[in-house]
Design a protein around this motif. Structure first.
Motif, PDB file in Angstrom:
ATOM      1  N   ARG A  76       0.831  -1.206   0.000  1.00 18.42           N
ATOM      2  CA  ARG A  76       0.000   0.000   0.000  1.00 18.42           C
ATOM      3  C   ARG A  76       0.867   1.259   0.000  1.00 18.42           C
ATOM      4  NH1 ARG A  76      -4.403  -1.730   4.574  1.00 18.42           N
ATOM      5  NH2 ARG A  76      -5.632  -3.128   3.279  1.00 18.42           N
ATOM      6  N   ARG A  77       1.869   1.260   0.846  1.00 21.01           N
ATOM      7  CA  ARG A  77       2.759   2.423   0.948  1.00 21.01           C
ATOM      8  C   ARG A  77       3.490   2.661  -0.370  1.00 21.01           C
ATOM      9  NH1 ARG A  77       5.690   5.471   4.811  1.00 21.01           N
ATOM     10  NH2 ARG A  77       6.902   6.887   3.535  1.00 21.01           N
ATOM     11  N   ARG A  78       3.991   1.593  -0.961  1.00 21.28           N
ATOM     12  CA  ARG A  78       4.756   1.730  -2.190  1.00 21.28           C
ATOM     13  C   ARG A  78       3.879   2.244  -3.325  1.00 21.28           C
ATOM     14  NH1 ARG A  78       8.641   1.992  -0.556  1.00 21.28           N
ATOM     15  NH2 ARG A  78       9.812   0.097  -0.482  1.00 21.28           N
ATOM     16  N   ARG A  80       1.228   4.199  -2.980  1.00 17.94           N
ATOM     17  CA  ARG A  80       1.046   5.636  -2.727  1.00 17.94           C
ATOM     18  C   ARG A  80       2.284   6.417  -3.145  1.00 17.94           C
ATOM     19  NH1 ARG A  80      -1.504   3.924   1.971  1.00 17.94           N
ATOM     20  NH2 ARG A  80       0.421   4.155   3.154  1.00 17.94           N
ATOM     21  N   ASP A  81       3.460   5.919  -2.770  1.00 18.54           N
ATOM     22  CA  ASP A  81       4.710   6.596  -3.146  1.00 18.54           C
ATOM     23  C   ASP A  81       4.884   6.648  -4.660  1.00 18.54           C
ATOM     24  OD1 ASP A  81       5.223   6.866  -0.461  1.00 18.54           O
ATOM     25  OD2 ASP A  81       6.800   5.345  -0.393  1.00 18.54           O
ATOM     26  N   PHE A  83       2.600   6.714  -6.961  1.00 20.73           N
ATOM     27  CA  PHE A  83       1.691   7.685  -7.545  1.00 20.73           C
ATOM     28  C   PHE A  83       2.111   9.114  -7.250  1.00 20.73           C
ATOM     29  CE2 PHE A  83      -1.981   4.423  -7.335  1.00 20.73           C
ATOM     30  CZ  PHE A  83      -1.422   3.756  -8.409  1.00 20.73           C
ATOM     31  N   GLN A  84       2.764   9.336  -6.131  1.00 22.66           N
ATOM     32  CA  GLN A  84       3.184  10.689  -5.776  1.00 22.66           C
ATOM     33  C   GLN A  84       4.449  11.119  -6.505  1.00 22.66           C
ATOM     34  OE1 GLN A  84       3.442  10.659  -1.521  1.00 22.66           O
ATOM     35  NE2 GLN A  84       1.237  10.638  -1.251  1.00 22.66           N
ATOM     36  N   ARG A  95      -5.597   5.134 -10.903  1.00 24.11           N
ATOM     37  CA  ARG A  95      -4.829   5.205  -9.653  1.00 24.11           C
ATOM     38  C   ARG A  95      -5.762   5.090  -8.455  1.00 24.11           C
ATOM     39  NH1 ARG A  95      -0.245   9.914 -10.216  1.00 24.11           N
ATOM     40  NH2 ARG A  95       0.735   9.088 -12.085  1.00 24.11           N
ATOM     41  N   GLU A  99      -5.821   2.035  -5.716  1.00 25.39           N
ATOM     42  CA  GLU A  99      -5.713   2.256  -4.267  1.00 25.39           C
ATOM     43  C   GLU A  99      -6.945   1.715  -3.544  1.00 25.39           C
ATOM     44  OE1 GLU A  99      -3.633   5.430  -2.296  1.00 25.39           O
ATOM     45  OE2 GLU A  99      -3.546   6.476  -4.226  1.00 25.39           O
ATOM     46  N   ASP A 100      -8.135   1.920  -4.117  1.00 26.95           N
ATOM     47  CA  ASP A 100      -9.357   1.384  -3.508  1.00 26.95           C
ATOM     48  C   ASP A 100      -9.321  -0.144  -3.458  1.00 26.95           C
ATOM     49  OD1 ASP A 100     -10.378   3.899  -3.031  1.00 26.95           O
ATOM     50  OD2 ASP A 100     -11.735   3.885  -4.777  1.00 26.95           O
ATOM     51  N   LYS A 103      -7.080  -1.219  -0.706  1.00 28.13           N
ATOM     52  CA  LYS A 103      -7.691  -1.018   0.610  1.00 28.13           C
ATOM     53  C   LYS A 103      -8.574  -2.201   0.980  1.00 28.13           C
ATOM     54  CE  LYS A 103      -7.717   4.001   0.438  1.00 28.13           C
ATOM     55  NZ  LYS A 103      -8.537   5.199   0.216  1.00 28.13           N
TER      56      LYS A 103
END
Length: 133
Positions: A76-78, A80-81, A83-84, A95, A99-100, A103
């Protein structure tokens, strides 16, 4: 899990997997294991592959729930990273959907208390000590 999976375009999978495994943080080990498993199994980076990897951790490697939870959090963290810090791999809508989907990957329940049948008694400790002599 939904039937829909969101994969990053095949032409960029190699770049994305390299980016995922090269990040240096507390989740590096789990991410490197994920990437190695995906490469060994010819998988694209998508929610279906992540779900299969988690099942592999549970059913084949027999990892503890706490270890599996750390792996889920790492992915999950990776994501998010990713995409940022990168653009162009997925549309904004995809995206959000990815992420959904991630989750929905539920963390495993852990019990902080050891079951009485799994704790050594003083007699067990003495027998173990006697067996080592």
């Amino acid at each position: 899990m939904s039937e829909t999976t969101f994969a990053i375009a095949r032409t960029t999978d190699r770049d994305v997997l390299a980016w995922i495994e090269d990040q240096r943080d507390a989740y590096r080990s789990e991410c490197r294991q994920l990437v190695a498993w995906m490469r060994e199994n010819g998988r694209a980076f998508n929610t279906e592959s992540v779900q299969s990897w988690i099942a592999h951790l549970r059913d084949v490697r027999h990892l503890a729930p706490k270890s599996i939870n750390k792996a889920i959090q790492a992915v999950r963290r990776r994501v998010r990273d990713l995409f940022q810090t990168t653009e162009g791999y997925l549309s904004i809508a995809d995206r959000i959907r990815l992420e959904d989907e991630l989750k929905k990957v539920k963390l495993f329940k852990t019990d902080p208390h050891a079951r009485p049948d799994k704790v050594l008694t003083p007699e067990d400790v003495i027998r173990l000590g006697d067996g080592m002599r």
